[in-house]
Write a protein that holds these residues in place. Structure first.
Motif, mmCIF file in Angstrom:
data_model
loop_
_atom_site.group_PDB
_atom_site.id
_atom_site.type_symbol
_atom_site.label_atom_id
_atom_site.label_comp_id
_atom_site.label_asym_id
_atom_site.label_seq_id
_atom_site.Cartn_x
_atom_site.Cartn_y
_atom_site.Cartn_z
ATOM 1 N N SER A 96 -8.221 6.230 -1.021
ATOM 2 C CA SER A 96 -8.611 7.123 -0.330
ATOM 3 C C SER A 96 -7.860 8.484 -0.274
ATOM 4 O O SER A 96 -6.803 8.591 -0.594
ATOM 5 C CB SER A 96 -8.713 6.665 1.310
ATOM 6 N N ASP A 104 -5.061 -3.457 -3.803
ATOM 7 C CA ASP A 104 -6.120 -3.914 -4.716
ATOM 8 C C ASP A 104 -6.485 -2.788 -5.629
ATOM 9 O O ASP A 104 -7.311 -2.900 -6.476
ATOM 10 C CB ASP A 104 -7.308 -4.249 -3.923
ATOM 11 N N CYS A 160 0.716 -1.057 -0.162
ATOM 12 C CA CYS A 160 0.029 0.077 0.049
ATOM 13 C C CYS A 160 1.012 1.271 0.066
ATOM 14 O O CYS A 160 1.874 1.156 0.745
ATOM 15 C CB CYS A 160 -0.790 -0.154 1.085
ATOM 16 N N SER A 170 -4.764 -1.514 4.549
ATOM 17 C CA SER A 170 -5.734 -0.882 3.715
ATOM 18 C C SER A 170 -5.066 0.685 3.313
ATOM 19 O O SER A 170 -4.413 1.145 4.186
ATOM 20 C CB SER A 170 -7.154 -0.850 4.206
ATOM 21 N N GLU A 171 -5.829 1.157 2.373
ATOM 22 C CA GLU A 171 -5.388 2.370 1.967
ATOM 23 C C GLU A 171 -5.757 3.452 3.186
ATOM 24 O O GLU A 171 -5.199 4.523 3.540
ATOM 25 C CB GLU A 171 -6.136 2.919 0.844
ATOM 26 N N ASP A 199 -4.307 1.125 -2.051
ATOM 27 C CA ASP A 199 -3.618 -0.303 -1.554
ATOM 28 C C ASP A 199 -3.422 -1.059 -2.985
ATOM 29 O O ASP A 199 -3.362 -0.583 -3.980
ATOM 30 C CB ASP A 199 -4.691 -0.739 -0.479
ATOM 31 N N ASP A 250 -7.801 0.244 -4.160
ATOM 32 C CA ASP A 250 -8.577 1.043 -3.498
ATOM 33 C C ASP A 250 -8.061 2.156 -3.049
ATOM 34 O O ASP A 250 -6.726 2.405 -2.752
ATOM 35 C CB ASP A 250 -9.187 0.195 -2.350
#
Length: 125
Positions: A59, A55, A34, A103-104, A53, A57
């Motif tokens: 933010s 995947d 990430c 995660s992001e 991240d 995704d």
């Protein structure tokens, strides 16, 4: 050893654009990382700007939504931050950060295990 090297900073007038780049090296598996951008202005706390991240995704901080775009290059070890409609309050040192298997949203809030040396962005009114 992970290394992150930022480039692309500079001085622009309000309303202008800049594109920051971050080149990463030393990742063991590029697809599991990430990455994101942070900034810190003199006398202020570090602020998460944008993160993406493994995947894809994404933010953003509310303060940059609609103006900044984070993306990865075709080579997975390159991270970009396209900054449009820059404002004087965007003036700061911008840092690239990375971490694995987060995660992001987590990166944006907590930062990354690895951080670059930064690139200065100055926006004049």
């Amino acid at each position: 050893q992970v290394q992150l090297v930022e480039s692309g900073g500079g001085s622009v007038q309000a309303g202008g654009s800049l594109r920051l780049s971050c080149e990463a090296s030393g990742f063991t598996t590029y697809g599991s990382y990430c990455m994101g951008w942070f900034r810190q202005a003199p006398g202020k706390d570090r602020e998460g700007v944008a993160a993406i991240d493994a995947d894809g995704d994404i933010s953003y901080a509310d303060s940059v939504k609609g103006r900044f775009t984070i993306s990865k290059g075709n080579a997975k070890n390159i991270l970009y931050l396209q900054m449009n409609n820059l404002r004087p309050e965007d003036t700061a040192m911008y840092y690239c950060a990375a971490d694995r298997l987060v995660s992001e949203g987590w990166l944006l809030q907590h930062g990354g295990r690895w951080t670059g040396q930064g690139t200065q962005v100055t926006v004049s009114s």
